[in-house]
Design a protein around this motif. Structure first.
Motif, PDB file in Angstrom:
ATOM      1  N   TYR A   1      46.798  32.196  36.323  1.00  0.00           N
ATOM      2  CA  TYR A   1      47.265  31.183  37.278  1.00  0.00           C
ATOM      3  C   TYR A   1      48.544  30.492  36.805  1.00  0.00           C
ATOM      4  O   TYR A   1      49.389  30.117  37.634  1.00  0.00           O
TER       5      TYR A   1
ATOM      6  N   GLY B   1      46.815  35.097  43.952  1.00  0.00           N
ATOM      7  CA  GLY B   1      46.774  33.815  43.286  1.00  0.00           C
ATOM      8  C   GLY B   1      47.410  32.636  43.996  1.00  0.00           C
ATOM      9  O   GLY B   1      47.629  32.655  45.217  1.00  0.00           O
TER      10      GLY B   1
ATOM     11  N   ASP C   1      47.854  37.818  37.378  1.00  0.00           N
ATOM     12  CA  ASP C   1      46.472  37.357  37.534  1.00  0.00           C
ATOM     13  C   ASP C   1      46.199  36.045  36.800  1.00  0.00           C
ATOM     14  O   ASP C   1      45.162  35.424  37.018  1.00  0.00           O
TER      15      ASP C   1
ATOM     16  N   ASN D   1      42.299  32.312  42.252  1.00  0.00           N
ATOM     17  CA  ASN D   1      41.644  33.620  42.120  1.00  0.00           C
ATOM     18  C   ASN D   1      41.502  34.350  43.453  1.00  0.00           C
ATOM     19  O   ASN D   1      40.648  35.217  43.602  1.00  0.00           O
TER      20      ASN D   1
ATOM     21  N   GLN E   1      38.080  30.477  39.237  1.00  0.00           N
ATOM     22  CA  GLN E   1      39.154  29.708  39.861  1.00  0.00           C
ATOM     23  C   GLN E   1      39.553  28.540  38.970  1.00  0.00           C
ATOM     24  O   GLN E   1      38.700  27.849  38.402  1.00  0.00           O
TER      25      GLN E   1
ATOM     26  N   TYR F   1      37.915  37.517  46.159  1.00  0.00           N
ATOM     27  CA  TYR F   1      38.065  36.618  45.021  1.00  0.00           C
ATOM     28  C   TYR F   1      37.644  37.343  43.745  1.00  0.00           C
ATOM     29  O   TYR F   1      36.704  38.133  43.751  1.00  0.00           O
ATOM     30  N   LYS F   2      38.364  37.071  42.657  1.00  0.00           N
ATOM     31  CA  LYS F   2      38.067  37.723  41.401  1.00  0.00           C
ATOM     32  C   LYS F   2      38.285  36.739  40.260  1.00  0.00           C
ATOM     33  O   LYS F   2      39.309  36.045  40.219  1.00  0.00           O
ATOM     34  N   GLY F   3      37.355  36.685  39.350  1.00  0.00           N
ATOM     35  CA  GLY F   3      37.488  35.810  38.199  1.00  0.00           C
ATOM     36  C   GLY F   3      37.157  34.367  38.522  1.00  0.00           C
ATOM     37  O   GLY F   3      36.651  34.025  39.594  1.00  0.00           O
TER      38      GLY F   3
END
Length: 294
Positions: free
Chosen positions: A207, A182, A205, A173, A127, A123-125
């Motif tokens: 959403y 995503g 990246d 994320n 949500q 997971y990155k960033g």
């Protein structure tokens, strides 16, 4: 006197028998002179004009109302051609036994090999919230991705929602081990191809852009497979599908989103559904997903 009376009686008796004979013929279906034979009503006029009267209608319906007006003698006996129903309103159509050559030559790259089952996604960033994801998916489904050449292509909202739930559980994320990113688990190579093909700059990246990329890919698959197998009938309606998974465009598009267009549609080959479990899952989510109530 008795003999004359007998002859008169014989004459009278003969007259009565003759009258009885005529009445008896009418009862058996033979018409007195001057009565016209009933005729069957047809949808189109025949070569000979029809002048015969119809069978006697009920007391509240006139003869013309019961059978329609008689065709004109000057009218052409050839019925007018009827307009063929359009694909957008006609009945369900079966796919072609083999695919036509594709008109689209710029095709996306093949999907990568599946990742090991032991691999866990990362997971990155931040949500996106459920409300934000819902709005992004609804906006993506509402777009017309082929406004000039195929404006009839519309991606159902429940298909976009169900696909995103199947792919990511609406996690914006999440990054899968096979490269999917995503909400719609779009592959980076697919995103690059789509941006080049449609001259866009969607950010995989983001959403919202991710939702556009996924819905746009569904639209591209709809046109590609629809032209090859369904005579450009681009309807994605579940009611057009039978128990056979390869019977409708909807199932083919779902399958191709997961396995790639080349695994489903190939020139000169029948339509193939290589991932029936995935198709059944998405089809079920289209009507039963908890996400539909968000």
């Amino acid at each position: 006197m008795r003999g004359r009376t007998g002859r008169v009686g014989a004459v009278v008796l003969a007259g009565l028998l003759l009258a009885g004979t005529v009445v008896g013929c009418a009862d058996r279906g033979e018409r007195p002179q001057g009565e016209a034979a009933p005729v069957a009503v047809t949808e189109a006029p025949t070569d000979a004009p029809v002048d015969e009267a119809a069978a006697e209608p009920g007391p509240s319906v006139s003869g013309v109302e019961s059978m329609g007006a008689a065709p004109s003698r000057s009218a052409s006996p050839t019925p007018k051609p009827t307009k063929k129903p359009t694909r957008t309103s006609g009945p369900a159509t079966k796919p072609r036994p083999v695919a036509k050559p594709p008109t689209e030559t710029k095709v996306p790259p093949a999907p990568p090999k599946p990742a090991p089952t032991s691999c866990k996604p990362s997971y990155k960033g931040t949500q996106a919230t459920r409300a934000e994801a819902k709005a992004a998916l609804a906006d993506a489904a509402a777009r017309i991705y082929w406004p000039t050449s195929a404006p009839s292509i519309k991606i159902p909202l429940n298909l976009v929602k169900a696909t995103a739930w199947q792919e990511s559980g609406w996690q914006s994320n999440i990054y899968a081990c096979d490269g999917g990113v995503g909400l719609m688990q779009v592959m980076p190579d697919t995103a690059t191809w789509m941006n080049q093909r449609f001259e866009q700059s969607y950010d995989i990246d983001d959403y919202q852009d991710n939702a556009y990329l996924g819905a746009n890919y569904l639209a591209w698959l709809t046109r590609y497979i629809g032209e090859m197998y369904f005579e450009s009938d681009f309807r994605l309606e579940a009611g057009l599908c039978s128990s056979e998974l390869n019977s409708c465009l909807l199932n083919a598009v779902i399958a191709a989103y997961n396995f790639g267009h080349g695994a489903v549609a190939q020139e000169g080959e029948p339509l193939t559904i290589p991932n029936p479990s995935y198709v059944r899952n998405v089809r079920a989510l289209m009507t039963e997903c908890v996400c539909l109530g968000y």
